[in-house]
Write a protein that holds these residues in place. Structure first.
Motif, PDB file in Angstrom:
ATOM      1  N   ALA A  38     -28.491-118.782  18.101  1.00  0.00           N
ATOM      2  CA  ALA A  38     -29.291-119.847  18.713  1.00  0.00           C
ATOM      3  C   ALA A  38     -28.477-120.611  19.756  1.00  0.00           C
ATOM      4  N   LEU A  39     -27.170-120.686  19.549  1.00  0.00           N
ATOM      5  CA  LEU A  39     -26.299-121.382  20.494  1.00  0.00           C
ATOM      6  C   LEU A  39     -25.789-120.460  21.587  1.00  0.00           C
ATOM      7  N   GLY A  40     -26.154-119.186  21.518  1.00  0.00           N
ATOM      8  CA  GLY A  40     -25.723-118.234  22.536  1.00  0.00           C
ATOM      9  C   GLY A  40     -24.264-117.851  22.410  1.00  0.00           C
ATOM     10  N   LYS A  41     -23.738-117.912  21.192  1.00  0.00           N
ATOM     11  CA  LYS A  41     -22.326-117.614  20.961  1.00  0.00           C
ATOM     12  C   LYS A  41     -22.197-116.663  19.787  1.00  0.00           C
ATOM     13  N   ARG A  42     -20.973-116.230  19.497  1.00  0.00           N
ATOM     14  CA  ARG A  42     -20.741-115.408  18.318  1.00  0.00           C
ATOM     15  C   ARG A  42     -19.390-115.773  17.727  1.00  0.00           C
ATOM     16  N   ALA A  43     -19.245-115.547  16.446  1.00  0.00           N
ATOM     17  CA  ALA A  43     -18.016-115.903  15.744  1.00  0.00           C
ATOM     18  C   ALA A  43     -16.850-115.105  16.299  1.00  0.00           C
ATOM     19  N   ASP A  44     -15.686-115.744  16.327  1.00  0.00           N
ATOM     20  CA  ASP A  44     -14.513-115.062  16.863  1.00  0.00           C
ATOM     21  C   ASP A  44     -13.516-114.794  15.738  1.00  0.00           C
ATOM     22  N   CYS A  45     -12.733-115.770  15.353  1.00  0.00           N
ATOM     23  CA  CYS A  45     -11.688-115.521  14.360  1.00  0.00           C
ATOM     24  C   CYS A  45     -12.143-115.806  12.930  1.00  0.00           C
ATOM     25  N   GLY A  46     -13.166-116.628  12.742  1.00  0.00           N
ATOM     26  CA  GLY A  46     -13.670-116.948  11.408  1.00  0.00           C
ATOM     27  C   GLY A  46     -12.930-118.086  10.726  1.00  0.00           C
ATOM     28  N   GLY A  47     -11.912-118.636  11.372  1.00  0.00           N
ATOM     29  CA  GLY A  47     -11.165-119.734  10.773  1.00  0.00           C
ATOM     30  C   GLY A  47     -11.999-120.984  10.569  1.00  0.00           C
ATOM     31  N   CYS A  48     -13.048-121.129  11.337  1.00  0.00           N
ATOM     32  CA  CYS A  48     -13.901-122.316  11.255  1.00  0.00           C
ATOM     33  C   CYS A  48     -14.978-122.189  10.178  1.00  0.00           C
ATOM     34  N   MET A  49     -15.117-121.039   9.578  1.00  0.00           N
ATOM     35  CA  MET A  49     -16.266-120.799   8.701  1.00  0.00           C
ATOM     36  C   MET A  49     -16.385-121.803   7.553  1.00  0.00           C
ATOM     37  N   PRO A  50     -15.307-122.194   6.860  1.00  0.00           N
ATOM     38  CA  PRO A  50     -15.493-123.201   5.799  1.00  0.00           C
ATOM     39  C   PRO A  50     -16.062-124.520   6.338  1.00  0.00           C
ATOM     40  N   LEU A  51     -15.546-125.002   7.458  1.00  0.00           N
ATOM     41  CA  LEU A  51     -16.059-126.237   8.049  1.00  0.00           C
ATOM     42  C   LEU A  51     -17.459-126.030   8.615  1.00  0.00           C
ATOM     43  N   PHE A  52     -17.711-124.863   9.186  1.00  0.00           N
ATOM     44  CA  PHE A  52     -19.031-124.525   9.714  1.00  0.00           C
ATOM     45  C   PHE A  52     -20.065-124.585   8.585  1.00  0.00           C
ATOM     46  N   LEU A  53     -19.755-123.963   7.448  1.00  0.00           N
ATOM     47  CA  LEU A  53     -20.677-123.949   6.299  1.00  0.00           C
ATOM     48  C   LEU A  53     -20.871-125.347   5.725  1.00  0.00           C
ATOM     49  N   ASP A  54     -19.789-126.137   5.638  1.00  0.00           N
ATOM     50  CA  ASP A  54     -19.926-127.510   5.153  1.00  0.00           C
ATOM     51  C   ASP A  54     -20.831-128.328   6.066  1.00  0.00           C
ATOM     52  N   THR A  55     -20.697-128.128   7.368  1.00  0.00           N
ATOM     53  CA  THR A  55     -21.550-128.836   8.320  1.00  0.00           C
ATOM     54  C   THR A  55     -23.002-128.398   8.163  1.00  0.00           C
ATOM     55  N   MET A  56     -23.217-127.086   7.988  1.00  0.00           N
ATOM     56  CA  MET A  56     -24.580-126.584   7.759  1.00  0.00           C
ATOM     57  C   MET A  56     -25.189-127.210   6.516  1.00  0.00           C
ATOM     58  N   ARG A  57     -24.430-127.212   5.432  1.00  0.00           N
ATOM     59  CA  ARG A  57     -24.939-127.739   4.158  1.00  0.00           C
ATOM     60  C   ARG A  57     -25.264-129.222   4.238  1.00  0.00           C
ATOM     61  N   GLY A  58     -24.629-129.922   5.160  1.00  0.00           N
ATOM     62  CA  GLY A  58     -24.897-131.344   5.333  1.00  0.00           C
ATOM     63  C   GLY A  58     -26.169-131.646   6.104  1.00  0.00           C
ATOM     64  N   CYS A  59     -26.792-130.644   6.669  1.00  0.00           N
ATOM     65  CA  CYS A  59     -28.025-130.838   7.445  1.00  0.00           C
ATOM     66  C   CYS A  59     -29.214-131.052   6.516  1.00  0.00           C
ATOM     67  N   ASP A  60     -30.048-132.009   6.863  1.00  0.00           N
ATOM     68  CA  ASP A  60     -31.233-132.305   6.055  1.00  0.00           C
ATOM     69  C   ASP A  60     -32.251-131.174   6.086  1.00  0.00           C
ATOM     70  N   ASN A  61     -32.359-130.459   7.193  1.00  0.00           N
ATOM     71  CA  ASN A  61     -33.370-129.415   7.360  1.00  0.00           C
ATOM     72  C   ASN A  61     -32.923-128.033   6.892  1.00  0.00           C
TER      73      ASN A  61
END
Length: 96
Positions: A38-61
């Motif tokens: 949706a953002l027009g990007k793709r994962a690169d190294c995967g180092g951000c995945m824990p923070l990415f998932l935590d941010t996702m889980r924090g979304c109300d929707n």
């Protein structure tokens, strides 16, 4: 806050993507891959995945749509995809 340094994705970008996907299709299952697309990007190294998932889980929707909740609990158990056990390849003898 920047969540993914490789692709410059912020927590605001993730929340906006989740909100946009939920508004466009209330029954969709939102995954990290769908957010990247949706953002027009793709994962690169995967180092951000824990923070990415935590941010996702924090979304109300992010919650699973009501229509999809409890499908497994309501499903009647069907074993062997509706076939009799004698038709299961893994159970046949290998004698030819």
């Amino acid at each position: 806050m920047i969540v993914c340094h490789c692709t410059q994705i912020s927590d605001h970008d993730i929340r906006a993507a989740v909100d946009w996907m939920r508004a466009s299709d209330p029954a969709t299952i939102i995954t990290p891959g769908k957010i990247y697309r949706a953002l027009g990007k793709r994962a690169d190294c995967g180092g951000c995945m824990p923070l990415f998932l935590d941010t996702m889980r924090g979304c109300d929707n992010l919650a699973v749509p009501p229509i999809l909740r409890g499908l497994k609990a309501n499903r009647t158990e069907v074993s062997h995809e509706g076939r009799r056990e004698s038709h299961r390849v893994s159970q046949r003898s290998s004698a030819v």
